[in-house]
Design a protein around this motif. Structure first.
Motif, PDB file in Angstrom:
ATOM      1  N   TYR A 129       0.763  -1.343   0.090  1.00 56.89           N
ATOM      2  CA  TYR A 129       0.128   0.077   0.101  1.00 56.89           C
ATOM      3  C   TYR A 129       0.993   1.245   0.034  1.00 56.89           C
ATOM      4  CZ  TYR A 129      -3.598   3.297   1.208  1.00 56.89           C
ATOM      5  OH  TYR A 129      -4.290   4.413   1.228  1.00 56.89           O
ATOM      6  N   GLY A 130       0.370   2.126  -0.697  1.00 60.16           N
ATOM      7  CA  GLY A 130       1.208   3.566  -0.857  1.00 60.16           C
ATOM      8  C   GLY A 130       2.391   3.605  -1.919  1.00 60.16           C
ATOM      9  N   LYS A 131       2.438   2.447  -2.651  1.00 62.11           N
ATOM     10  CA  LYS A 131       3.449   2.179  -3.700  1.00 62.11           C
ATOM     11  C   LYS A 131       2.864   2.047  -4.862  1.00 62.11           C
ATOM     12  CE  LYS A 131       7.102   0.245  -0.671  1.00 62.11           C
ATOM     13  NZ  LYS A 131       8.159  -0.979  -0.407  1.00 62.11           N
ATOM     14  N   GLY A 132       3.059   3.036  -5.856  1.00 61.29           N
ATOM     15  CA  GLY A 132       2.393   2.929  -7.267  1.00 61.29           C
ATOM     16  C   GLY A 132       0.899   3.521  -7.084  1.00 61.29           C
ATOM     17  N   PRO A 133       0.068   3.341  -8.140  1.00 62.42           N
ATOM     18  CA  PRO A 133      -1.360   3.587  -8.100  1.00 62.42           C
ATOM     19  C   PRO A 133      -2.106   2.874  -7.239  1.00 62.42           C
ATOM     20  CG  PRO A 133      -0.883   2.469 -10.185  1.00 62.42           C
ATOM     21  CD  PRO A 133       0.686   2.667  -9.462  1.00 62.42           C
ATOM     22  N   SER A 134      -2.910   4.010  -6.470  1.00 61.54           N
ATOM     23  CA  SER A 134      -3.980   3.267  -5.494  1.00 61.54           C
ATOM     24  C   SER A 134      -5.374   3.752  -5.922  1.00 61.54           C
ATOM     25  CB  SER A 134      -3.769   3.412  -4.352  1.00 61.54           C
ATOM     26  OG  SER A 134      -2.427   2.822  -3.903  1.00 61.54           O
ATOM     27  N   LEU A 135      -6.150   3.006  -5.720  1.00 59.48           N
ATOM     28  CA  LEU A 135      -7.849   3.342  -5.958  1.00 59.48           C
ATOM     29  C   LEU A 135      -8.341   4.078  -4.616  1.00 59.48           C
ATOM     30  CD1 LEU A 135      -9.270   0.262  -7.802  1.00 59.48           C
ATOM     31  CD2 LEU A 135      -8.220   2.461  -8.774  1.00 59.48           C
ATOM     32  N   ALA A 136      -8.391   5.341  -4.423  1.00 56.64           N
ATOM     33  CA  ALA A 136      -8.686   5.941  -3.138  1.00 56.64           C
ATOM     34  C   ALA A 136      -9.144   7.387  -3.679  1.00 56.64           C
ATOM     35  CB  ALA A 136      -7.485   6.022  -2.155  1.00 56.64           C
ATOM     36  N   ILE A 137      -9.766   7.897  -2.737  1.00 57.21           N
ATOM     37  CA  ILE A 137     -10.283   9.384  -2.789  1.00 57.21           C
ATOM     38  C   ILE A 137      -8.838  10.313  -3.005  1.00 57.21           C
ATOM     39  CG2 ILE A 137     -11.572  11.262  -1.878  1.00 57.21           C
ATOM     40  CD1 ILE A 137     -13.400   9.141  -0.553  1.00 57.21           C
TER      41      ILE A 137
END
Length: 235
Positions: free
Chosen positions: A105-113
């Motif tokens: 988590y937090g590395k590269g793209p993430s699906l988040a607001i």
């Protein structure tokens, strides 16, 4: 190739909605809203505001799904097949991103607001009113689509292949299940649960929520692709 589409079963819709409903985005905003109210307001007012927020989320999601189904239903079958393959591919990719977040988590793209939307939501929390809460419900439902849009997009695409009163009912069921955890959280707080305990549970299980969502997205994505090319027919 002409795909032999059929209406997805109720169990498919329910299973997808259950996994989709356990998402950190809408939960996080409700927890923030309740924690703001619990310091200064009566329980009756907190229940009213909480249900207003949940109702706004439900109606916004339902309206979005209904509009998307209406649009997809109007597309010719041959074009719909290519759209299904494209959407299926996007959904699979989104699932891989969610699974990535379980491990890194937090590395590269993430699906988040987006962070700028989070700041706007927190700003609105400082001036709670009925209008603000309705705005928050609509706003959160719109901007959290990167978190929750994959399963919903897949289900609406499936429902659009044979949209009638049964599929309309399924869309209502999906959205009711989607907001059910929010209702449960609100009731728990009303009966004395500490909001910090709920927040800690959310943080502890956030990675597992993403893993479950990622697996579901990959399954739904492949399902859309296989249905589009006529390999399978969901009954």
């Amino acid at each position: 190739m002409v795909a032999g589409f059929s209406l997805p079963t109720l169990s498919t819709v329910v299973a997808t909605a259950v996994v989709d409903s356990i998402n950190p985005c809408a939960m996080g905003v409700l927890i923030l809203l309740v924690s703001t109210l619990i310091m200064t307001r009566r329980k009756q007012y907190m229940l009213k505001i909480g249900m207003l927020y949940i109702g706004a989320v439900f109606l916004t999601y339902f309206a979005f799904g209904l509009g998307l189904i209406a649009f997809l239903s109007s597309i010719p079958q041959i074009i719909s097949e290519y759209i299904s393959i494209t959407v299926g591919t996007i959904v699979v990719f989104a699932g891989l991103v969610e699974i990535k977040d379980y491990f890194w988590y937090g590395k590269g793209p993430s699906l988040a607001i987006n962070a700028k939307y989070v700041s706007k939501i927190k700003e609105k929390m400082t001036r709670i009113s009925l209008g603000t809460v309705v705005f928050l419900g609509i706003f959160v439902a719109a901007v959290e689509l990167p978190c929750t849009g994959g399963p919903y997009l897949a289900i609406t695409l499936l429902l659009s292949q044979q949209f009638n009163m049964i599929s309309f009912f399924m869309l209502i069921v999906y959205n009711l299940i989607f907001v059910m955890p929010l209702i449960i959280i609100l009731i728990m707080v009303m009966f004395g649960w500490k909001i910090q305990k709920i927040q800690n549970w959310k943080q502890t299980n956030k990675a597992y929520m993403r893993l479950a969502t990622g697996i579901l997205l990959i399954i739904l994505g492949w399902l859309l692709i296989l249905m589009a090319n006529g390999t399978i027919n969901l009954n």
